[in-house]
Design an enzyme around this catalytic site. Structure first.
Site, PDB file in Angstrom:
ATOM      1  N   GLU A   1      -7.060   2.980  -0.120  1.00 15.46           N
ATOM      2  CA  GLU A   1      -5.642   3.019   0.274  1.00 15.46           C
ATOM      3  C   GLU A   1      -5.462   3.796   1.587  1.00 15.46           C
ATOM      4  O   GLU A   1      -4.488   4.515   1.761  1.00 15.46           O
ATOM      5  CB  GLU A   1      -4.775   3.644  -0.823  1.00 15.46           C
ATOM      6  CG  GLU A   1      -4.886   2.977  -2.163  1.00 15.46           C
ATOM      7  CD  GLU A   1      -4.163   1.648  -2.209  1.00 15.46           C
ATOM      8  OE1 GLU A   1      -3.368   1.365  -1.294  1.00 15.46           O
ATOM      9  OE2 GLU A   1      -4.410   0.890  -3.155  1.00 15.46           O
TER      10      GLU A   1
ATOM     11  N   LEU B   1       0.828  -1.207   0.000  1.00 12.36           N
ATOM     12  CA  LEU B   1       0.000   0.000   0.000  1.00 12.36           C
ATOM     13  C   LEU B   1       0.860   1.254   0.000  1.00 12.36           C
ATOM     14  O   LEU B   1       0.470   2.272  -0.569  1.00 12.36           O
ATOM     15  CB  LEU B   1      -0.947   0.009   1.205  1.00 12.36           C
ATOM     16  CG  LEU B   1      -1.975  -1.129   1.247  1.00 12.36           C
ATOM     17  CD1 LEU B   1      -2.886  -0.984   2.456  1.00 12.36           C
ATOM     18  CD2 LEU B   1      -2.805  -1.165  -0.024  1.00 12.36           C
TER      19      LEU B   1
HETATM   20  C1  LIG Z   1     -13.576   2.276  -5.639  1.00  5.71           C
HETATM   21  C2  LIG Z   1     -12.865   1.519  -4.547  1.00  5.71           C
HETATM   22  C3  LIG Z   1     -11.885   0.589  -4.875  1.00  5.71           C
HETATM   23  C4  LIG Z   1     -11.248  -0.159  -3.871  1.00  5.71           C
HETATM   24  N1  LIG Z   1     -10.313  -1.107  -4.227  1.00  5.71           N
HETATM   25  C5  LIG Z   1      -9.776  -1.926  -3.262  1.00  5.71           C
HETATM   26  C6  LIG Z   1      -8.889  -3.007  -3.627  1.00  5.71           C
HETATM   27  O1  LIG Z   1      -8.538  -3.183  -4.810  1.00  5.71           O
HETATM   28  N2  LIG Z   1      -8.448  -3.828  -2.654  1.00  5.71           N
HETATM   29  C7  LIG Z   1      -8.803  -3.672  -1.333  1.00  5.71           C
HETATM   30  O2  LIG Z   1      -8.360  -4.466  -0.507  1.00  5.71           O
HETATM   31  N3  LIG Z   1      -9.641  -2.653  -0.959  1.00  5.71           N
HETATM   32  C8  LIG Z   1     -10.138  -1.781  -1.885  1.00  5.71           C
HETATM   33  N4  LIG Z   1     -10.994  -0.750  -1.524  1.00  5.71           N
HETATM   34  C9  LIG Z   1     -11.415  -0.636  -0.123  1.00  5.71           C
HETATM   35  C10 LIG Z   1     -10.811   0.531   0.626  1.00  5.71           C
HETATM   36  O3  LIG Z   1      -9.430   0.321   0.841  1.00  5.71           O
HETATM   37  C11 LIG Z   1     -11.608   0.708   1.925  1.00  5.71           C
HETATM   38  O4  LIG Z   1     -12.879   1.220   1.538  1.00  5.71           O
HETATM   39  C12 LIG Z   1     -10.952   1.614   2.929  1.00  5.71           C
HETATM   40  O5  LIG Z   1      -9.809   0.992   3.490  1.00  5.71           O
HETATM   41  C13 LIG Z   1     -11.896   2.010   4.077  1.00  5.71           C
HETATM   42  O6  LIG Z   1     -12.551   0.905   4.596  1.00  5.71           O
HETATM   43  P1  LIG Z   1     -14.162   0.939   4.765  1.00  5.71           P
HETATM   44  O7  LIG Z   1     -14.772   1.391   3.493  1.00  5.71           O
HETATM   45  O8  LIG Z   1     -14.566  -0.405   5.308  1.00  5.71           O
HETATM   46  O9  LIG Z   1     -14.439   2.071   5.827  1.00  5.71           O
HETATM   47  P2  LIG Z   1     -14.427   1.909   7.421  1.00  5.71           P
HETATM   48  O10 LIG Z   1     -13.123   1.337   7.867  1.00  5.71           O
HETATM   49  O11 LIG Z   1     -15.677   1.245   7.867  1.00  5.71           O
HETATM   50  O12 LIG Z   1     -14.456   3.443   7.862  1.00  5.71           O
HETATM   51  C14 LIG Z   1     -15.672   4.204   7.885  1.00  5.71           C
HETATM   52  C15 LIG Z   1     -15.334   5.600   8.395  1.00  5.71           C
HETATM   53  O13 LIG Z   1     -14.833   5.499   9.739  1.00  5.71           O
HETATM   54  C16 LIG Z   1     -13.573   6.130   9.827  1.00  5.71           C
HETATM   55  N5  LIG Z   1     -12.735   5.437  10.821  1.00  5.71           N
HETATM   56  C17 LIG Z   1     -12.395   4.125  10.862  1.00  5.71           C
HETATM   57  N6  LIG Z   1     -11.612   3.872  11.921  1.00  5.71           N
HETATM   58  C18 LIG Z   1     -11.426   5.062  12.556  1.00  5.71           C
HETATM   59  C19 LIG Z   1     -10.699   5.480  13.713  1.00  5.71           C
HETATM   60  N7  LIG Z   1      -9.950   4.623  14.429  1.00  5.71           N
HETATM   61  N8  LIG Z   1     -10.759   6.787  14.075  1.00  5.71           N
HETATM   62  C20 LIG Z   1     -11.468   7.681  13.337  1.00  5.71           C
HETATM   63  N9  LIG Z   1     -12.176   7.357  12.232  1.00  5.71           N
HETATM   64  C21 LIG Z   1     -12.161   6.066  11.848  1.00  5.71           C
HETATM   65  C22 LIG Z   1     -12.985   6.042   8.424  1.00  5.71           C
HETATM   66  O14 LIG Z   1     -11.979   7.015   8.217  1.00  5.71           O
HETATM   67  C23 LIG Z   1     -14.228   6.278   7.582  1.00  5.71           C
HETATM   68  O15 LIG Z   1     -14.488   7.661   7.503  1.00  5.71           O
HETATM   69  C24 LIG Z   1     -11.592   0.045  -2.512  1.00  5.71           C
HETATM   70  C25 LIG Z   1     -12.563   1.027  -2.189  1.00  5.71           C
HETATM   71  C26 LIG Z   1     -13.184   1.759  -3.184  1.00  5.71           C
HETATM   72  C27 LIG Z   1     -14.220   2.783  -2.816  1.00  5.71           C
END
Ligand SMILES: Cc1cc2nc3c(=O)[nH]c(=O)nc-3n(C[C@H](O)[C@H](O)[C@H](O)COP(=O)(O)OP(=O)(O)OC[C@H]3O[C@@H](n4cnc5c(N)ncnc54)[C@H](O)[C@@H]3O)c2cc1C
Length: 260
Positions: free
Chosen positions: A239, A115
């Site tokens: 990411e 990453l």
């Molecule tokens: C178009 C797209 C392509 C992608 N491609 C890939 C890929 O190829 N491979 C892959 O593995 N993943 C991929 N992802 C996934 C991406 O890496 C995740 O969406 C990202 O890591 C966030 O995880 P989540 O969506 O589950 O959000 P969550 O982790 O559920 O977070 C939700 C919210 O809570 C906040 N949050 C979480 N923890 C904390 C904390 N401790 N303190 C404060 N705020 C917090 C976050 O910042 C966010 O605002 C992709 C996502 C998208 C949208």
């Protein structure tokens, strides 16, 4: 084509909690779990899936299309990065030869180090989007006439344009400095987090200001701004989210972990 499967339905920002796991079965493994939001999943020939071994250590496994129990349903209804197919990786007792395990990849730091490279690329890519928005807005402002003169001649429009080019230059300098450090093998993951976060935040703000300069034309597909705005909403999340990168910088400067 390959894809990279780390994120799970219940574990995004916190991949250490991943539930995908495998058991050993002679010279094979049996892989179970699910990944979500995986770029290229619907078309990929192979998927690099991160899963826990029987001792709970994260390992990389290459899963090949056609293996029994492996499917990749597409995620529909995205309003961002629409040109890129996104999907799930469903792993239902997939029997995989042990030779498909990455031999030296052990522990979460391995996928996280991949990453770091991607995040460095994103830091430049987001600024590329910002530059396109700025160029489009500058050209438009010089051509668009209101109240008898080009809107670029109004102070409020110049303020937007001047701040955009200043912010782009600052972000480019940060990225350039990071590139110099990377070439010398000295860039830290924390510095990369700072650049990724800064570039995404800067680009999101610039895209919005640029859209405003174009007035109603700003929402039209004839110009690239709305597309950049929508795409940047993914880039600021994937990411590592905006919040996660801030916490990484916070931990780096204070030595205190505010994640959990
Ligand atoms: C178009 C797209 C392509 C992608 N491609 C890939 C890929 O190829 N491979 C892959 O593995 N993943 C991929 N992802 C996934 C991406 O890496 C995740 O969406 C990202 O890591 C966030 O995880 P989540 O969506 O589950 O959000 P969550 O982790 O559920 O977070 C939700 C919210 O809570 C906040 N949050 C979480 N923890 C904390 C904390 N401790 N303190 C404060 N705020 C917090 C976050 O910042 C966010 O605002 C992709 C996502 C998208 C949208």
């Amino acid at each position: 084509m390959g894809c990279f499967g780390l994120t799970e339905p219940d574990f995004g920002s916190n991949p250490a909690g991943m539930l995908t796991y495998f058991d050993e079965d002679g010279d094979h493994i049996l892989l179970n779990g699910a990944k979500m939001w995986i770029s290229n999943a619907p078309f990929a020939d192979i998927a690099l899936v991160w899963a826990k071994d029987p001792e709970g250590k994260v390992r990389g496994v290459i899963v090949e299309r056609g293996m029994e129990g492996f499917s990749t349903p597409e995620t529909k209804g995205k309003w961002s990065l629409r040109a890129s197919a996104t999907g799930e990786l469903v792993l239902d007792n997939v029997r995989i030869p042990k030779t498909n395990l990455l031999p030296e990849a052990r522990g979460l730091k391995v996928p996280l180090s991949c990453l770091s490279s991607a995040r460095y690329g994103i830091a430049w890519g987001a600024i590329g989007a910002a530059m396109d928005c700025y160029d489009t807005a500058l050209r438009y402002a010089k051509e668009r006439v209101q109240f008898g003169r080009p809107i670029a001649g109004f102070q409020l429009i110049q303020k937007k344009l001047a701040e955009m080019v200043t912010d782009i230059t600052k972000a480019q300098l940060l990225n350039w400095r990071l590139g110099v450090l990377r070439n010398a093998d000295k860039a830290t993951a924390e510095q990369i987090s700072m650049a990724k976060r800064n570039a995404c935040e800067t680009a999101t703000r610039i895209a919005r200001e640029a859209r405003q300069i174009l007035g109603a034309m700003g929402i039209s597909g004839e110009y690239p701004i709305m597309r950049h705005m929508m795409n940047l909403e993914s880039v600021i999340t994937y990411e590592g989210t905006h919040e996660v990168h801030l916490l990484i910088t916070g931990m780096d400067i204070t030595g205190l972990n505010a994640f959990s």
